[in-house]
Design a protein around this motif. Structure first.
Motif, PDB file in Angstrom:
ATOM      1  N   TYR A  31     133.034 -37.283 -51.978  1.00 45.57           N
ATOM      2  CA  TYR A  31     132.648 -35.880 -51.871  1.00 45.57           C
ATOM      3  C   TYR A  31     131.203 -35.764 -51.374  1.00 45.57           C
ATOM      4  O   TYR A  31     130.915 -34.979 -50.468  1.00 45.57           O
ATOM      5  CB  TYR A  31     132.820 -35.185 -53.218  1.00 45.57           C
ATOM      6  CG  TYR A  31     132.598 -33.701 -53.149  1.00 45.57           C
ATOM      7  CD1 TYR A  31     133.640 -32.846 -52.841  1.00 45.57           C
ATOM      8  CD2 TYR A  31     131.336 -33.163 -53.383  1.00 45.57           C
ATOM      9  CE1 TYR A  31     133.431 -31.478 -52.775  1.00 45.57           C
ATOM     10  CE2 TYR A  31     131.130 -31.804 -53.316  1.00 45.57           C
ATOM     11  CZ  TYR A  31     132.181 -30.967 -53.007  1.00 45.57           C
ATOM     12  OH  TYR A  31     131.969 -29.620 -52.926  1.00 45.57           O
ATOM     13  N   LEU A  32     130.312 -36.514 -51.981  1.00 48.26           N
ATOM     14  CA  LEU A  32     128.903 -36.460 -51.575  1.00 48.26           C
ATOM     15  C   LEU A  32     128.743 -36.887 -50.122  1.00 48.26           C
ATOM     16  O   LEU A  32     128.021 -36.249 -49.348  1.00 48.26           O
ATOM     17  CB  LEU A  32     128.056 -37.347 -52.480  1.00 48.26           C
ATOM     18  CG  LEU A  32     127.872 -36.870 -53.918  1.00 48.26           C
ATOM     19  CD1 LEU A  32     127.151 -37.931 -54.735  1.00 48.26           C
ATOM     20  CD2 LEU A  32     127.135 -35.548 -53.972  1.00 48.26           C
ATOM     21  N   THR A 131     137.883 -30.142 -60.374  1.00 47.72           N
ATOM     22  CA  THR A 131     137.079 -31.186 -59.737  1.00 47.72           C
ATOM     23  C   THR A 131     136.200 -30.594 -58.646  1.00 47.72           C
ATOM     24  O   THR A 131     135.002 -30.875 -58.576  1.00 47.72           O
ATOM     25  CB  THR A 131     137.983 -32.282 -59.156  1.00 47.72           C
ATOM     26  OG1 THR A 131     138.704 -32.892 -60.210  1.00 47.72           O
ATOM     27  CG2 THR A 131     137.182 -33.328 -58.398  1.00 47.72           C
ATOM     28  N   LEU A 132     136.795 -29.765 -57.797  1.00 41.32           N
ATOM     29  CA  LEU A 132     136.024 -29.166 -56.703  1.00 41.32           C
ATOM     30  C   LEU A 132     134.910 -28.269 -57.228  1.00 41.32           C
ATOM     31  O   LEU A 132     133.801 -28.276 -56.695  1.00 41.32           O
ATOM     32  CB  LEU A 132     136.950 -28.387 -55.768  1.00 41.32           C
ATOM     33  CG  LEU A 132     137.887 -29.256 -54.934  1.00 41.32           C
ATOM     34  CD1 LEU A 132     138.845 -28.394 -54.132  1.00 41.32           C
ATOM     35  CD2 LEU A 132     137.115 -30.192 -54.023  1.00 41.32           C
ATOM     36  N   LYS A 133     135.176 -27.509 -58.295  1.00 40.02           N
ATOM     37  CA  LYS A 133     134.132 -26.663 -58.884  1.00 40.02           C
ATOM     38  C   LYS A 133     132.983 -27.506 -59.422  1.00 40.02           C
ATOM     39  O   LYS A 133     131.809 -27.200 -59.207  1.00 40.02           O
ATOM     40  CB  LYS A 133     134.715 -25.809 -60.006  1.00 40.02           C
ATOM     41  CG  LYS A 133     135.552 -24.653 -59.533  1.00 40.02           C
ATOM     42  CD  LYS A 133     136.078 -23.857 -60.704  1.00 40.02           C
ATOM     43  CE  LYS A 133     136.998 -22.760 -60.239  1.00 40.02           C
ATOM     44  NZ  LYS A 133     137.620 -22.039 -61.348  1.00 40.02           N
ATOM     45  N   VAL A 134     133.329 -28.578 -60.122  1.00 40.63           N
ATOM     46  CA  VAL A 134     132.302 -29.455 -60.694  1.00 40.63           C
ATOM     47  C   VAL A 134     131.471 -30.087 -59.583  1.00 40.63           C
ATOM     48  O   VAL A 134     130.238 -30.104 -59.641  1.00 40.63           O
ATOM     49  CB  VAL A 134     132.942 -30.540 -61.592  1.00 40.63           C
ATOM     50  CG1 VAL A 134     131.942 -31.622 -61.948  1.00 40.63           C
ATOM     51  CG2 VAL A 134     133.528 -29.916 -62.847  1.00 40.63           C
ATOM     52  N   LEU A 135     132.140 -30.601 -58.551  1.00 38.29           N
ATOM     53  CA  LEU A 135     131.411 -31.271 -57.469  1.00 38.29           C
ATOM     54  C   LEU A 135     130.597 -30.281 -56.644  1.00 38.29           C
ATOM     55  O   LEU A 135     129.488 -30.602 -56.213  1.00 38.29           O
ATOM     56  CB  LEU A 135     132.382 -32.065 -56.607  1.00 38.29           C
ATOM     57  CG  LEU A 135     133.058 -33.231 -57.317  1.00 38.29           C
ATOM     58  CD1 LEU A 135     134.080 -33.889 -56.423  1.00 38.29           C
ATOM     59  CD2 LEU A 135     132.046 -34.242 -57.814  1.00 38.29           C
ATOM     60  N   ASP A 136     131.110 -29.075 -56.428  1.00 34.39           N
ATOM     61  CA  ASP A 136     130.327 -28.045 -55.722  1.00 34.39           C
ATOM     62  C   ASP A 136     129.056 -27.723 -56.501  1.00 34.39           C
ATOM     63  O   ASP A 136     127.978 -27.611 -55.912  1.00 34.39           O
ATOM     64  CB  ASP A 136     131.155 -26.764 -55.524  1.00 34.39           C
ATOM     65  CG  ASP A 136     132.200 -26.880 -54.422  1.00 34.39           C
ATOM     66  OD1 ASP A 136     132.076 -27.796 -53.580  1.00 34.39           O
ATOM     67  OD2 ASP A 136     133.143 -26.071 -54.420  1.00 34.39           O
TER      68      ASP A 136
END
Length: 144
Positions: A31-32, A131-136
């Motif tokens: 993701y990063l 997961t997407l919310k946490v990573l955003d």
């Protein structure tokens, strides 16, 4: 309660558990990278290893990220952290020691001027939307 596996089988099971490049760690790294971040791995920075060997080091942002497994780091109130029914005292001691080390390493890194972030396995592994919310939000915090 006695262990249901022989010592040899238990040893083989425990030896197969990875400490680096775990699935949650790879999810965060991909993701990063996809969002333009470049990083170092396993606490390496300028020829030395940072306290606690953070999973991800973002030198440009003076930020480190630990990706913690819920069991190994005793994530409170998490459905993935349950103390084993066999060898309970050992596991209680082991997880307490891991928690104490986490605090100590975090303090050392903060004293050295690093921003320290922790991502829990349960937050990124089982629910794609979460997961997407946490990573955003992680990316937003890094850029601040």
């Amino acid at each position: 309660m006695p262990d249901k596996f022989s010592p040899e089988v238990r040893s083989r099971i425990m030896a197969s558990i990875k400490g680096k490049d775990t699935r949650p760690e790879l999810i965060v790294r991909r993701y990063l990278h996809r969002h333009g971040f470049r990083f170092r791995l396993h606490g390496r920075y300028r020829g030395k290893v940072l306290p606690g060997k953070p999973d991800i080091v973002l030198p440009k942002y003076k930020t480190v990220i630990f990706v913690h497994g819920c069991f190994w780091h005793g994530h409170q109130d998490c459905k993935y952290y349950k103390l084993p029914k066999t060898n309970t005292e050992f596991w209680r001691w082991k997880i307490a020691r891991n928690r104490a080390n986490d605090i100590s390493h975090r303090m050392d890194l903060l004293r050295e001027g690093w921003n320290v972030m922790t991502v829990w396995e349960c937050a990124i592994r089982y629910d794609k939307e979460r997961t997407l919310k946490v990573l955003d939000s992680l990316v937003d915090m890094i850029k601040v």
